[in-house]
Enzyme design. Structure first.
Site, mmCIF file in Angstrom:
data_model
loop_
_atom_site.group_PDB
_atom_site.id
_atom_site.type_symbol
_atom_site.label_atom_id
_atom_site.label_comp_id
_atom_site.label_asym_id
_atom_site.label_seq_id
_atom_site.Cartn_x
_atom_site.Cartn_y
_atom_site.Cartn_z
ATOM 1 N N PRO A 1 2.553 4.820 1.251
ATOM 2 C CA PRO A 1 3.205 5.161 2.524
ATOM 3 C C PRO A 1 2.210 5.743 3.518
ATOM 4 O O PRO A 1 1.295 6.483 3.149
ATOM 5 C CB PRO A 1 4.248 6.213 2.113
ATOM 6 C CG PRO A 1 4.487 5.976 0.654
ATOM 7 C CD PRO A 1 3.189 5.486 0.097
ATOM 8 N N GLY A 2 2.410 5.384 4.797
ATOM 9 C CA GLY A 2 1.575 5.951 5.848
ATOM 10 C C GLY A 2 0.237 5.284 6.042
ATOM 11 O O GLY A 2 -0.620 5.802 6.764
ATOM 12 N N GLY B 1 0.822 -1.201 0.000
ATOM 13 C CA GLY B 1 0.000 0.000 0.000
ATOM 14 C C GLY B 1 0.854 1.248 0.000
ATOM 15 O O GLY B 1 2.088 1.196 0.082
ATOM 16 N N LYS C 1 -8.304 5.668 -6.822
ATOM 17 C CA LYS C 1 -8.866 6.554 -7.846
ATOM 18 C C LYS C 1 -10.274 7.014 -7.473
ATOM 19 O O LYS C 1 -10.623 8.196 -7.648
ATOM 20 C CB LYS C 1 -8.901 5.826 -9.191
ATOM 21 C CG LYS C 1 -7.513 5.552 -9.768
ATOM 22 C CD LYS C 1 -7.599 4.765 -11.067
ATOM 23 C CE LYS C 1 -6.211 4.525 -11.639
ATOM 24 N NZ LYS C 1 -6.253 3.729 -12.893
ATOM 25 N N GLY D 1 -0.162 2.307 7.481
ATOM 26 C CA GLY D 1 -0.147 1.452 8.666
ATOM 27 C C GLY D 1 0.413 0.073 8.458
ATOM 28 O O GLY D 1 0.201 -0.818 9.286
ATOM 29 N N LYS D 2 1.175 -0.157 7.384
ATOM 30 C CA LYS D 2 1.691 -1.495 7.092
ATOM 31 C C LYS D 2 2.680 -1.955 8.152
ATOM 32 O O LYS D 2 2.624 -3.089 8.618
ATOM 33 C CB LYS D 2 2.355 -1.508 5.710
ATOM 34 C CG LYS D 2 1.455 -1.072 4.575
ATOM 35 C CD LYS D 2 2.145 -1.184 3.234
ATOM 36 C CE LYS D 2 3.362 -0.272 3.142
ATOM 37 N NZ LYS D 2 3.031 1.146 3.259
ATOM 38 N N THR D 3 3.598 -1.075 8.514
ATOM 39 C CA THR D 3 4.622 -1.450 9.493
ATOM 40 C C THR D 3 4.064 -1.482 10.910
ATOM 41 O O THR D 3 4.329 -2.412 11.681
ATOM 42 C CB THR D 3 5.802 -0.468 9.416
ATOM 43 O OG1 THR D 3 6.316 -0.462 8.080
ATOM 44 C CG2 THR D 3 6.905 -0.882 10.379
ATOM 45 N N SER E 1 -4.276 3.371 -18.147
ATOM 46 C CA SER E 1 -5.652 3.539 -17.668
ATOM 47 C C SER E 1 -6.319 4.812 -18.156
ATOM 48 O O SER E 1 -7.508 5.020 -17.922
ATOM 49 C CB SER E 1 -5.681 3.511 -16.132
ATOM 50 O OG SER E 1 -4.915 4.568 -15.596
#
Length: 773
Positions: free
Chosen positions: A345-346, A343, A722, A348-350, A679
């Site tokens: 940055p920012g 996803g 999008k 919440g993955k980490t 796209s």
């Protein structure tokens, strides 16, 4: 007459043979009496009396007379001559009946020579037995032997030659040859017995030495332990490592390597470079946790509460994590796929990795892989190199202190490749459940079990992750947050943490909901909340200055007061103060145009910071059919322009002269920003169709999708981002490829509620709904 079958003994004529009375009775079938005649039959194989047949015996036997039946339990039989066994019959009650005839010996010996050989053999036997406690008794026994035959008969039970060789002595007709066989067998027995005795003595001495050494070591260990407890500061490094190795629970390979290195350390000078390297190695391997951690019972409800407490939203992500935890709880071991969180940055993955560790009651370790270009960073350096060190995986295990941490491999998409190897390939063994049970770090050079480690990978995109590595992971996408989600995250998590880190009490700073929404809408442009956190941190720092100033002024006016008792109502942040407090101008987001014009259509784009809207602008100018493309478009997007031109020409053949007599200019604003991707195909086609027909498209209508020369709308990626960008920009209707309908599950409900989403399959369908055709 007694018929006595015997096996594996030497029976010869002219000898006195000693038997136990019970044993003789068992062999003969009845009790012995003095003066009775005896015939000894030699068995070919060992059989009980009940199993004997006529073929069980050799054809030569020995006759004799019972000379004495002693009441002390033994008897003496004196043999006389050899006999030929002509026939044998086994009668009732296994009674043996036979016919025998005398068998003469060949007398070819010299009495003097025979006596000399007898004395030498007796002397050899006496010399051999003299080294034993029972030697005197044996000497008396040996001195009573009258000839070599009696020696052979007396020593028969101790001689190790096979039964066939013992019978061969009896079957030899020549007395001289018989004596040779007896002598040969006896001297061989003496030598073998002497060697066996010496070997046993040596072995016994070795055992005694080992037992003594073991006893001494135990005493030394006990005394050393007492000294170590009395003076722990004086424990040597070697002794400390020795104790750690004993208690570590290492696997056999690791134990052998550690003991080998420890022995080398003991032999090295403490000031040598080699000693330092050996010390570092032992310090590392003994610091690892080699023992299996016990499986803990996991409460699913508690895990769900922890995930909800630490992170707002992300329902699908949390559900997948709960599924993994449930499987682990059922199997009582690490299982399931390697999760890869992907996803912007920012998002919440980490940080969600920390929540997973807390939910599982495990240690948390983060390993940053961004910019790693050397394979040794994963597998470690071999100890032959100066400055060798373990890889990041084993270093993380060592820092955690357990064998089953939750390990987050951050930025796995940023792995590089150089002449030092491919670190992504080195990760294959780490992340493969079939291989990581015996992962071998080059520095350690012994296998370590990584199968209990809960691996989580994070990435911003999948494009740069090699396919073999990606196949070992299950991709879980982290969609961007909506404005409503960001507001809740800011209010529940980010703002309280920022105030706490700055030392600001809740009553000292007041930030209204309108201020938070303004920060989200006008001062951030991202899918995650990292920029929002920075803005709130900045706001709290500025507020901290205001709070300290007000307390200082109050202290100057009223005398010395503590910060807790200082006067003042705190800082109240208003919307109009944000530009001054944050020291930045509001971010200009693209919004839908106020009026519609032919040739201009709203498109949707995906960026690493989330989704954005973009405008496709087209214009005809006098010329000769040249196509001009501006806006820093990539090769893929330029190809989409060519496809759109060809499609519009085929859909509107009567407008073809417009393309021949004019130059076509296609522009995408924000020319400083590179743009690429397929796209925008449907948007370009619609913009050109609007230009040639003169029918304007509503600016509140946006679209995304790739097109083919067949006029088919094909699927695209990044749909959630999008659509959220479309909602933020004020778009009301969005065309999406029909094949992307399943992706709507990932779109936040807030965005779906505010947008009319229309799936389309063909370009004609788009043009009809846009009121161009």
């Amino acid at each position: 007459m007694f018929v006595v079958p015997v096996y594996n003994v030497i029976v010869v004529p002219e000898a006195r043979i000693l038997f136990q009375t019970d044993r003789f009775t068992q062999l003969a079938g009845r009790s012995p009496e003095e003066g009775e005649h005896v015939i000894f039959l030699v068995q070919k194989r060992e059989e009980s009396r009940e199993e004997l047949t006529a073929d069980s015996f050799y054809p030569i036997g020995v006759s004799g007379v019972i000379k004495e039946v002693n009441p002390n339990g033994y008897l003496i039989v004196e043999t006389t001559a050899r006999v030929n066994v002509d026939s044998v019959r086994i009668g009732e009650e296994q009674r043996i009946e036979l016919n025998v005839t005398p068998r003469a010996d060949i007398s070819d010996t010299d009495p003097e020579d025979e006596r000399e050989r007898l004395e030498k053999l007796k002397a050899a036997l006496i010399a051999y037995t003299s080294g034993f406690q029972w030697g005197p008794i044996a000497r008396n026994y040996i001195m009573q032997w009258r000839n070599l035959n009696e020696i052979a008969a007396g020593m028969s039970q101790w001689m190790g030659n096979p039964p066939e060789d013992k019978y061969a002595i009896l079957a030899t007709d020549s007395k001289s040859a018989r004596n040779d066989l007896i002598e040969k067998g006896m001297y061989e027995y003496i030598e073998i017995a002497r060697l066996t005795t010496e070997a046993e003595n040596e072995q016994e001495q070795d055992y005694r030495k080992a037992y003594r050494e073991n006893a001494i070591r135990k005493q030394m260990d006990y005394l050393q332990k007492q000294l170590d407890e009395m003076h722990p500061e004086n424990v040597s490094d070697a002794r400390r490592f020795e104790l750690k190795i004993e208690e570590s629970g290492m696997n056999p390979d690791a134990l052998r390597e550690a003991e080998k290195v420890l022995n080398r350390l003991k032999q090295e000078n403490q000031n040598s470079a080699e000693s330092g390297m050996l010390y570092d190695y032992l310090d590392f391997v003994t610091g690892l946790s080699w023992k299996k951690e016990p499986a803990e019972t996991i409460r699913i409800s508690e895990a769900q509460e922890i995930l909800d407490e630490d992170h707002f939203g992300m329902k699908r992500v949390k559900d997948r994590i709960i599924q993994q935890i449930a499987v682990m709880d059922l199997q009582k071991k690490q299982s399931g796929s390697i999760l890869c969180f992907v996803g912007a940055p920012g998002t919440g993955k980490t940080s969600i990795g920390q929540s997973i560790a807390r939910a599982l009651h495990r240690k948390y370790v983060r390993v940053s892989l961004g910019g790693v270009r050397d394979e040794a960073d994963i597998r470690g350096h071999r100890r032959t190199y100066i400055g060798a060190m373990p890889g990041r995986i084993m270093d993380g295990i060592a820092k955690s202190g357990v064998s089953n941490p939750v390990m987050v491999l951050d930025e796995v998409d940023k792995l590089g490749e150089s002449y030092n190897g491919d670190p992504a390939s080195a990760l294959l063994e780490v992340l493969d459940p079939e291989q990581n049970g015996t992962f071998t770090d080059h520095y350690m050079n012994v296998p370590y079990d990584l199968s209990d480690v809960f691996f989580i990978c994070t990435a911003n995109t999948l494009d740069t992750i090699p396919e073999p590595l990606l196949n070992r992971m299950e991709v879980i996408r982290f969609p961007g947050y909506t404005a409503a989600d960001k507001f809740q995250i800011a209010r529940r998590h980010l703002l309280p943490k920022a105030m706490e880190s700055m030392g600001i009490r809740p009553k000292d700073l007041k930030i209204s909901d309108d201020v938070l929404r303004t920060i989200i809408d006008d001062y951030t442009a991202e899918s995650g909340v990292r920029g929002l956190k920075k803005r709130l941190d900045t706001l709290c720092r500025v507020a901290a200055v205001e709070i300290v100033k007000s307390r200082t002024e109050a202290a100057d006016a009223n005398g010395e007061v503590s910060s807790d008792d200082a006067a003042g109502s705190g800082v109240v942040v208003a919307v109009e103060d944000l530009r001054r407090y944050l020291d930045m101008t509001p971010i200009s987001h693209d919004h839908v145009l106020a009026e519609k014009k032919p040739g201009i259509v709203t498109g949707l784009a995906w960026t690493s910071a989330g989704g954005e809207i973009l405008f496709i602008e087209t214009l005809f100018t006098k010329g000769n059919g040249k196509v001009v493309i501006t806006g820093q478009l990539g090769d893929v997007m330029k190809e989409s322009v060519q496809i759109a031109v060809s499609l519009v020409k085929s859909l509107f053949p009567d407008k073809e002269k417009l393309f021949e007599e004019n130059d076509l200019h296609v522009h995408v604003p924000a020319g400083a920003v590179p743009k690429d991707g397929p796209s925008a195909g449907i948007t370009l086609t619609t913009a050109l169709a609007s230009l040639v027909t003169g029918n304007a498209v509503s600016p509140k209508l946006a679209m995304t999708g790739e097109v083919s020369l067949r006029g088919v709308v094909t699927p695209i990626g990044g749909l959630p981002e999008k659509l959220m960008a479309a909602q933020r920009a004020g778009v009301e209707t969005v065309f999406i490829p029909a094949e992307n309908v399943n992706d709507l599950e990932d779109v936040p409900q807030e965005a779906k509620d505010k947008l009319e989403i229309i799936p389309v399959s063909e370009v004609k369908e788009v043009l009809q709904k846009a009121e161009i055709l």
